[in-house]
Design an enzyme around this catalytic site. Structure first.
Site, short mmCIF file in Angstrom:
data_model
loop_
_atom_site.label_atom_id
_atom_site.label_comp_id
_atom_site.label_asym_id
_atom_site.label_seq_id
_atom_site.Cartn_x
_atom_site.Cartn_y
_atom_site.Cartn_z
N PRO A 1 0.82 -1.22 0.00
CA PRO A 1 0.00 0.00 0.00
C PRO A 1 0.84 1.26 0.00
CG PRO A 1 -0.07 -1.08 2.16
CD PRO A 1 0.73 -1.98 1.26
N PHE A 2 2.16 1.13 0.27
CA PHE A 2 3.01 2.32 0.39
C PHE A 2 3.95 2.52 -0.79
CE2 PHE A 2 1.71 1.48 4.74
CZ PHE A 2 1.20 2.72 5.08
N SER B 1 2.57 -3.83 -7.00
CA SER B 1 3.65 -3.10 -6.31
C SER B 1 4.62 -2.57 -7.36
CB SER B 1 4.40 -4.08 -5.41
OG SER B 1 5.09 -5.03 -6.21
N GLY B 2 5.75 -2.08 -6.86
CA GLY B 2 6.88 -1.75 -7.73
C GLY B 2 7.82 -2.94 -7.80
N ASP B 3 9.04 -2.67 -8.30
CA ASP B 3 10.00 -3.76 -8.47
C ASP B 3 10.55 -4.28 -7.15
OD1 ASP B 3 9.99 -3.82 -11.32
OD2 ASP B 3 11.07 -1.93 -11.30
N GLU C 1 11.95 -8.89 -3.57
CA GLU C 1 11.82 -9.56 -2.27
C GLU C 1 11.24 -10.96 -2.44
OE1 GLU C 1 10.03 -7.67 1.06
OE2 GLU C 1 10.91 -5.71 0.63
N GLY D 1 4.24 0.95 -8.32
CA GLY D 1 5.37 1.45 -7.53
C GLY D 1 5.99 2.66 -8.21
N GLY E 1 9.23 2.45 -9.26
CA GLY E 1 9.97 1.77 -10.33
C GLY E 1 9.15 0.57 -10.78
N ASP F 1 18.70 6.45 -5.79
CA ASP F 1 17.67 5.55 -5.29
C ASP F 1 17.62 5.55 -3.76
OD1 ASP F 1 15.64 3.83 -5.68
OD2 ASP F 1 16.89 2.04 -5.89
N1 LIG Z 1 3.86 -1.50 4.77
C1 LIG Z 1 5.04 -1.04 4.36
N2 LIG Z 1 5.58 0.06 4.91
C2 LIG Z 1 6.76 0.55 4.48
N3 LIG Z 1 7.51 -0.02 3.51
C3 LIG Z 1 7.03 -1.11 2.93
C4 LIG Z 1 5.77 -1.67 3.31
N4 LIG Z 1 5.54 -2.75 2.54
C5 LIG Z 1 6.61 -2.87 1.73
N5 LIG Z 1 7.50 -1.90 1.95
C6 LIG Z 1 8.76 -1.64 1.24
O1 LIG Z 1 8.50 -0.74 0.17
C7 LIG Z 1 9.55 -0.87 -0.78
C8 LIG Z 1 9.11 -0.44 -2.14
O2 LIG Z 1 8.14 -1.29 -2.64
P1 LIG Z 1 7.60 -1.39 -4.12
O3 LIG Z 1 8.22 -2.52 -4.78
O4 LIG Z 1 6.11 -1.47 -4.05
O5 LIG Z 1 7.93 -0.02 -4.83
P2 LIG Z 1 9.21 0.49 -5.61
O6 LIG Z 1 8.81 0.97 -6.92
O7 LIG Z 1 10.29 -0.53 -5.56
O8 LIG Z 1 9.67 1.63 -4.72
P3 LIG Z 1 8.85 2.85 -4.13
O9 LIG Z 1 8.62 2.56 -2.71
O10 LIG Z 1 9.78 3.95 -4.33
O11 LIG Z 1 7.60 3.01 -4.89
C9 LIG Z 1 10.00 -2.31 -0.70
O12 LIG Z 1 11.39 -2.34 -0.59
C10 LIG Z 1 9.33 -2.86 0.55
O13 LIG Z 1 10.22 -3.52 1.38
#
Ligand SMILES: Nc1ncnc2c1ncn2[C@@H]1O[C@H](COP(=O)(O)OP(=O)(O)OP(=O)(O)O)[C@@H](O)[C@H]1O
Length: 415
Positions: A128-129, A184-186, A191, A216, A218, A277
């Site tokens: 969600p974040f 989500s993102g990457d 993970e 996300g 990315g 990043d």
């Molecule tokens: N509930 C949460 N609160 C905070 N961080 C979280 C939560 N759930 C996942 N994350 C972390 O958020 C990060 C980013 O996740 P995600 O892959 O969705 O987006 P992204 O495109 O990689 O990066 P961004 O966060 O910049 O959008 C991951 O590294 C993950 O560990």
């Protein structure tokens, strides 16, 4: 395919019957190659494989639920929200003239869908974040309704913290699912890959298809997958690809950095891109603008990093860098790769131990710094609008659902 003609007769009808459709009785045909054809209207045929999500029997009527490309490119038009691409919902409803005909139509249409080997149950991880925090909306407005129309069951897990997705992937009962989908993102995708590879049953676990719906900052992986088949990077195209169950194998890089070991499928960066990043995290409140904002700051105050990159060139890149040996003096330090039967990127304990390669037998080359940035890419797109490596191994896939293959290994050394 050539159009039907004298030398190329149309395929025999799997079922053809006169039914009540659009207020008149007309012939409707489901051809042996899975096309549903009827007279009149704008869209007079549907490809079951490419466009039909599911079939419902509603009393005497049959409803065919489809998602069709309206030819509007990547215009957002589905479900009245963003992320729709040029896909629009289209239901075709008709009424067979007898109970027997209705039963036959249902059997044939469902049989046609069952033959497509689509997933039946998925496990969805939702961050969600991530990015602009749109994942819950994307799930509610796009992913859920499409999966429901396709009669695909799903369980949903919201990630609660960093590495939660990895923990879940490490312990999930995979026998219950046909795939894991990351909304989500990457970061979450990576993970999941790491969690699967740390399992005792990693060899079977890594064969579970992983799907990704862009939500996300990315979204480089899903962009690379969809772009390779000319489709826009939107939630509905990604979800449709997952429903259709197409898969692509990707390489995994095993990374060793000091005592830390992990796996990568998208990219590795050192220097400028990594700094942007990681250090832009403090500007997360800006949304995705944080990357552009911090990139500008870093470019105005460029840092240079000393080092040497040693690598084994891909075919066609043998002239890059200087020849070097498998072990050597790097930046004043003697770094000797472990002499082992297998490679040195091993993960202690259970899980994937790195590829079975004899590093000393490979032809190494090196490039000396100082460097501004090192960016290793497995796929062309680093993000939705960053085509960082056009020549990265091409992804021939009609899907945002991919399988992982385990092929290459990277040693990242910073000194
Ligand atoms: N509930 C949460 N609160 C905070 N961080 C979280 C939560 N759930 C996942 N994350 C972390 O958020 C990060 C980013 O996740 P995600 O892959 O969705 O987006 P992204 O495109 O990689 O990066 P961004 O966060 O910049 O959008 C991951 O590294 C993950 O560990």
């Amino acid at each position: 395919m050539d159009p039907p003609g004298a030398d190329n007769p149309p395929p025999p009808p799997a079922i053809s019957d006169r039914v009540l459709i659009g207020g008149t009785v007309d012939p409707v045909t489901l051809t042996a190659d899975g096309s549903l054809v009827w007279p009149g209207g704008r869209h007079r045929s549907l490809s079951v494989e490419e466009e039909v999500l599911g079939v419902d029997a509603e009393g005497p009527r049959i409803r065919i639920k489809a998602l069709v490309d309206d030819g509007a490119g990547d215009r957002a038009c589905w479900a009245g929200g963003k992320g729709g691409g040029g896909l629009v919902r289209k239901d075709v409803v008709f009424e067979p003239l007898s109970e027997e005909s209705r039963r036959l139509w249902c059997d044939k249409l469902r049989g046609c869908l069952d033959s497509l080997d689509r997933p039946k149950k998925l496990f969805i991880l939702l961050n969600p974040f991530g990015g602009k925090k749109l994942a819950p909306k994307t799930l509610a407005n796009v992913v859920k309704p499409l999966l429901e129309d396709a009669s695909i069951q799903f369980d949903i897990q919201e990630t609660q913290h960093q590495f939660h997705a990895k923990e879940v992937a490490r312990s999930l009962d995979l026998s219950k699912y046909d795939g894991i989908v990351c909304v989500s993102g990457d970061g979450i995708l990576v993970e999941v890959v790491n969690g699967l590879l740390e399992r005792e049953d990693w060899e079977a676990a890594i064969k579970v298809p992983i799907g990704i719906v862009p939500a996300g900052t990315g979204n480089g992986m899903v962009k690379s997958l969809l772009d390779s088949v000319g489709e826009p990077c939107t939630a509905s195209y990604a979800t449709l690809a997952i429903i259709r169950g197409h898969k692509k194998s990707l390489d995994v890089a095993a990374i060793k950095q000091g005592d830390a070991k992990f796996f990568s499928i998208l990219m590795l960066s050192w220097g400028l891109v990594a700094d942007i990043d990681i250090e832009s995290e403090k500007y997360r409140w800006m949304g995705s603008a944080r990357l552009d904002f911090y990139a500008l700051q870093r470019i105005l105050h460029l840092r240079r990093y000393s080092g040497r990159i040693s690598f084994v060139p891909a075919p066609g890149y043998e002239t890059h860098g200087e020849p070097t040996s498998y072990s050597g003096n790097f930046g004043g330090k003697d770094i000797v790769f472990e002499k082992s039967e297998r490679s040195s990127a091993k993960v202690e304990g259970q899980g994937y131990q790195g590829p079975d390669v004899k590093l000393e037998e490979l032809s190494w080359r090196s490039i000396d710094g100082p460097f501004v940035s090192i960016w290793l890419h497995n796929v062309p797109w680093g993000g939705e609008d960053i085509m960082a490596a056009p020549d990265a191994k091409e992804v021939y896939v009609q899907s945002a659902m991919h399988r992982i293959s385990l092929n290459f290994e990277v040693h990242l050394m910073v000194f």
